[in-house]
Design an enzyme around this catalytic site. Structure first.
Site, PDB file in Angstrom:
ATOM      1  N   SER A  13       0.802  -1.230   0.000  1.00  0.00           N
ATOM      2  CA  SER A  13       0.000   0.000   0.000  1.00  0.00           C
ATOM      3  C   SER A  13       0.831   1.275   0.000  1.00  0.00           C
ATOM      4  O   SER A  13       0.415   2.297  -0.541  1.00  0.00           O
ATOM      5  CB  SER A  13      -0.945   0.001   1.215  1.00  0.00           C
ATOM      6  OG  SER A  13      -0.250  -0.378   2.379  1.00  0.00           O
ATOM      7  N   SER A 141      17.292  -5.549   5.489  1.00  0.00           N
ATOM      8  CA  SER A 141      17.745  -4.180   5.785  1.00  0.00           C
ATOM      9  C   SER A 141      19.233  -4.214   6.128  1.00  0.00           C
ATOM     10  O   SER A 141      19.737  -5.224   6.635  1.00  0.00           O
ATOM     11  CB  SER A 141      16.970  -3.636   6.985  1.00  0.00           C
ATOM     12  OG  SER A 141      17.597  -2.487   7.489  1.00  0.00           O
ATOM     13  N   TYR A 154      14.266  -5.271  15.372  1.00  0.00           N
ATOM     14  CA  TYR A 154      14.243  -5.101  13.909  1.00  0.00           C
ATOM     15  C   TYR A 154      15.468  -5.763  13.255  1.00  0.00           C
ATOM     16  O   TYR A 154      15.335  -6.511  12.277  1.00  0.00           O
ATOM     17  CB  TYR A 154      14.208  -3.603  13.605  1.00  0.00           C
ATOM     18  CG  TYR A 154      14.084  -3.236  12.148  1.00  0.00           C
ATOM     19  CD1 TYR A 154      12.847  -3.280  11.502  1.00  0.00           C
ATOM     20  CD2 TYR A 154      15.189  -2.816  11.419  1.00  0.00           C
ATOM     21  CE1 TYR A 154      12.721  -2.923  10.166  1.00  0.00           C
ATOM     22  CE2 TYR A 154      15.077  -2.447  10.088  1.00  0.00           C
ATOM     23  CZ  TYR A 154      13.843  -2.504   9.461  1.00  0.00           C
ATOM     24  OH  TYR A 154      13.734  -2.147   8.133  1.00  0.00           O
ATOM     25  N   ALA A 156      17.326  -8.138  14.437  1.00  0.00           N
ATOM     26  CA  ALA A 156      17.240  -9.596  14.574  1.00  0.00           C
ATOM     27  C   ALA A 156      16.274 -10.166  13.532  1.00  0.00           C
ATOM     28  O   ALA A 156      16.555 -11.189  12.900  1.00  0.00           O
ATOM     29  CB  ALA A 156      16.780  -9.963  15.986  1.00  0.00           C
ATOM     30  N   LYS A 158      15.518  -8.881  10.652  1.00  0.00           N
ATOM     31  CA  LYS A 158      16.065  -8.733   9.297  1.00  0.00           C
ATOM     32  C   LYS A 158      17.260  -9.667   9.066  1.00  0.00           C
ATOM     33  O   LYS A 158      17.464 -10.156   7.953  1.00  0.00           O
ATOM     34  CB  LYS A 158      16.458  -7.268   9.054  1.00  0.00           C
ATOM     35  CG  LYS A 158      15.265  -6.303   9.043  1.00  0.00           C
ATOM     36  CD  LYS A 158      14.284  -6.634   7.940  1.00  0.00           C
ATOM     37  CE  LYS A 158      13.189  -5.597   7.783  1.00  0.00           C
ATOM     38  NZ  LYS A 158      12.260  -5.921   6.687  1.00  0.00           N
ATOM     39  N   ILE A 187      15.759   4.729   3.097  1.00  0.00           N
ATOM     40  CA  ILE A 187      14.917   5.036   1.942  1.00  0.00           C
ATOM     41  C   ILE A 187      13.800   5.979   2.408  1.00  0.00           C
ATOM     42  O   ILE A 187      13.246   5.794   3.498  1.00  0.00           O
ATOM     43  CB  ILE A 187      14.295   3.734   1.359  1.00  0.00           C
ATOM     44  CG1 ILE A 187      15.386   2.663   1.113  1.00  0.00           C
ATOM     45  CG2 ILE A 187      13.508   4.026   0.081  1.00  0.00           C
ATOM     46  CD1 ILE A 187      16.476   3.035   0.139  1.00  0.00           C
TER      47      ILE A 187
HETATM   48  P1  NAP Z   1       6.192   1.726   5.310  1.00  0.00           P
HETATM   49  O1  NAP Z   1       6.143   2.909   4.411  1.00  0.00           O
HETATM   50  O2  NAP Z   1       6.022   1.916   6.774  1.00  0.00           O
HETATM   51  O3  NAP Z   1       5.084   0.677   4.798  1.00  0.00           O
HETATM   52  C1  NAP Z   1       4.900  -0.533   5.471  1.00  0.00           C
HETATM   53  C2  NAP Z   1       3.989  -1.423   4.659  1.00  0.00           C
HETATM   54  O4  NAP Z   1       3.862  -2.681   5.343  1.00  0.00           O
HETATM   55  C3  NAP Z   1       2.572  -0.868   4.528  1.00  0.00           C
HETATM   56  O5  NAP Z   1       2.095  -1.238   3.260  1.00  0.00           O
HETATM   57  C4  NAP Z   1       1.803  -1.605   5.621  1.00  0.00           C
HETATM   58  O6  NAP Z   1       0.416  -1.703   5.368  1.00  0.00           O
HETATM   59  C5  NAP Z   1       2.483  -2.959   5.556  1.00  0.00           C
HETATM   60  N1  NAP Z   1       2.339  -3.754   6.781  1.00  0.00           N
HETATM   61  C6  NAP Z   1       2.755  -3.431   8.034  1.00  0.00           C
HETATM   62  N2  NAP Z   1       2.446  -4.409   8.906  1.00  0.00           N
HETATM   63  C7  NAP Z   1       1.821  -5.375   8.190  1.00  0.00           C
HETATM   64  C8  NAP Z   1       1.233  -6.620   8.520  1.00  0.00           C
HETATM   65  N3  NAP Z   1       1.229  -7.089   9.774  1.00  0.00           N
HETATM   66  N4  NAP Z   1       0.660  -7.356   7.529  1.00  0.00           N
HETATM   67  C9  NAP Z   1       0.628  -6.885   6.250  1.00  0.00           C
HETATM   68  N5  NAP Z   1       1.180  -5.720   5.881  1.00  0.00           N
HETATM   69  C10 NAP Z   1       1.751  -4.962   6.832  1.00  0.00           C
HETATM   70  O7  NAP Z   1       7.534   0.900   5.140  1.00  0.00           O
HETATM   71  P2  NAP Z   1       8.712   1.033   4.049  1.00  0.00           P
HETATM   72  O8  NAP Z   1       9.679   2.019   4.513  1.00  0.00           O
HETATM   73  O9  NAP Z   1       8.135   1.111   2.696  1.00  0.00           O
HETATM   74  O10 NAP Z   1       9.417  -0.396   4.259  1.00  0.00           O
HETATM   75  C11 NAP Z   1       9.097  -1.534   3.485  1.00  0.00           C
HETATM   76  C12 NAP Z   1      10.056  -2.656   3.848  1.00  0.00           C
HETATM   77  O11 NAP Z   1      11.388  -2.235   3.602  1.00  0.00           O
HETATM   78  C13 NAP Z   1      10.007  -3.071   5.314  1.00  0.00           C
HETATM   79  O12 NAP Z   1      10.183  -4.457   5.429  1.00  0.00           O
HETATM   80  C14 NAP Z   1      11.174  -2.342   5.911  1.00  0.00           C
HETATM   81  O13 NAP Z   1      11.662  -2.988   7.064  1.00  0.00           O
HETATM   82  C15 NAP Z   1      12.165  -2.403   4.771  1.00  0.00           C
HETATM   83  N6  NAP Z   1      13.189  -1.382   4.836  1.00  0.00           N
HETATM   84  C16 NAP Z   1      12.864  -0.068   4.788  1.00  0.00           C
HETATM   85  C17 NAP Z   1      13.874   0.883   4.856  1.00  0.00           C
HETATM   86  C18 NAP Z   1      13.589   2.357   4.778  1.00  0.00           C
HETATM   87  O14 NAP Z   1      14.534   3.125   4.946  1.00  0.00           O
HETATM   88  N7  NAP Z   1      12.375   2.793   4.534  1.00  0.00           N
HETATM   89  C19 NAP Z   1      15.207   0.478   5.008  1.00  0.00           C
HETATM   90  C20 NAP Z   1      15.485  -0.871   5.073  1.00  0.00           C
HETATM   91  C21 NAP Z   1      14.476  -1.794   4.974  1.00  0.00           C
HETATM   92  P3  NAP Z   1      -0.606  -0.477   5.762  1.00  0.00           P
HETATM   93  O15 NAP Z   1      -0.363   0.629   4.778  1.00  0.00           O
HETATM   94  O16 NAP Z   1      -1.964  -1.084   5.629  1.00  0.00           O
HETATM   95  O17 NAP Z   1      -0.267  -0.082   7.160  1.00  0.00           O
END
Ligand code: NAP
Length: 244
Positions: A13, A141, A154, A156, A158, A187
């Site tokens: 989403s 991550s 987090y 752990a 990842k 990001i």
């Molecule tokens: P984000 O903007 O917070 O979006 C999180 C997404 O996960 C949303 O679509 C949310 O749905 C969904 N979600 C959360 N809990 C869930 C659950 N229990 N079941 C199903 N869906 C769930 O996160 P993001 O920054 O795009 O991160 C995406 C991935 O990349 C994550 O795994 C994060 O750990 C990883 N990551 C991010 C970064 C960064 O800098 N942003 C860096 C390293 C890794 P809703 O919209 O319905 O809440």
């Protein structure tokens, strides 16, 4: 490039997951996106993906719940007739120093980030084995590779995803299924919005900037496509050089 393929993207989403949905759709894949509760954003992403002329549908599902995940994948298989690509991207944070971190904080993050990927991989394991093809891409991550103060839960979860990725890659290699991980650095998404003004943090990154969701999506597209058929069990950083 992905015409005729069906991709399931968890956490589709918002943020990285949204960018992945759009990139895969732009390249011809039908999209089943999973979200936790943000109906409006999920429907918006589904609409934007469908604008590329593919089929796109949003499914509400808590990936930490095995029974719910099983039911939703059953529905996706009925609706789309098959699955070819699985992107485990759903993730949450509950950052605190370990001293202040509760058992609940730890469990919540591990349940979504790590067990969630187990729950979804269980759903495609048999179909991918039978069809003798499939791509699984887990979003880990740099925290999982380096550790990070305030992120014991987090990091752990990842790091666990890296072990899960390599194990699934070994178990399914003989079936022509590839399983890889992408390790983003910082990001620009909702998850990092509290940090994006932090100049010290930005300057600590060799490329001196945060990444964009589209830059992760581009890498996921490569790993989802036939261009990466000889790559499995790999963890590719996309972090501006942060973790080198
Ligand atoms: P984000 O903007 O917070 O979006 C999180 C997404 O996960 C949303 O679509 C949310 O749905 C969904 N979600 C959360 N809990 C869930 C659950 N229990 N079941 C199903 N869906 C769930 O996160 P993001 O920054 O795009 O991160 C995406 C991935 O990349 C994550 O795994 C994060 O750990 C990883 N990551 C991010 C970064 C960064 O800098 N942003 C860096 C390293 C890794 P809703 O919209 O319905 O809440």
């Amino acid at each position: 490039m992905l015409k005729g393929k069906v991709a399931v993207v968890t956490g589709g989403s918002r943020g990285i997951g949204r960018a992945v949905c759009l990139k895969l759709a732009e390249n011809g894949a039908d999209i089943a996106l999973i979200y936790a509760g943000n109906e409006e954003k999920a429907q918006e992403t589904a609409r934007e993906a469908a604008a590329f002329g593919v089929r796109a549908q949003a499914y509400r599902c808590n990936v930490a719940d095995f029974a719910e995940t099983t039911a939703v994948f059953k529905q996706i298989l009925t609706d789309f007739g098959g699955i070819h690509i699985l992107v485990n991207n759903a993730g949450i944070t509950r950052d605190k120093l370990l001293l202040a971190m509760s058992e609940e904080d730890f469990d919540a993050v591990v349940d979504v980030n790590l067990k969630g990927a187990f729950n979804t991989i269980k759903q495609v394991y048999r179909p991918f084995s039978r069809q003798r093809s499939g791509k699984i891409i887990n979003i880990t991550s740099v925290s999982g590779l380096m550790g990070n103060p305030g992120q014991a839960n987090y990091a752990a979860s990842k790091a666990g995803l890296v072990g899960l990725t390599k194990t699934v890659a070994k178990e399914l290699a003989s079936r022509g299924v590839c399983c890889n991980a992408v390790a983003p650095g910082f990001i620009e998404t909702d998850m990092t919005r509290d940090f994006t003004d932090n100049e010290d943090l930005k300057n600590s990154i060799p490329l001196k900037r945060f990444g964009k969701p589209e830059e992760i999506a581009q890498l996921v597209l490569f790993l989802a496509s036939d261009a990466s058929n000889y790559i499995t069990g790999e963890v590719i950083r996309c972090d501006g050089g942060m973790a080198m």
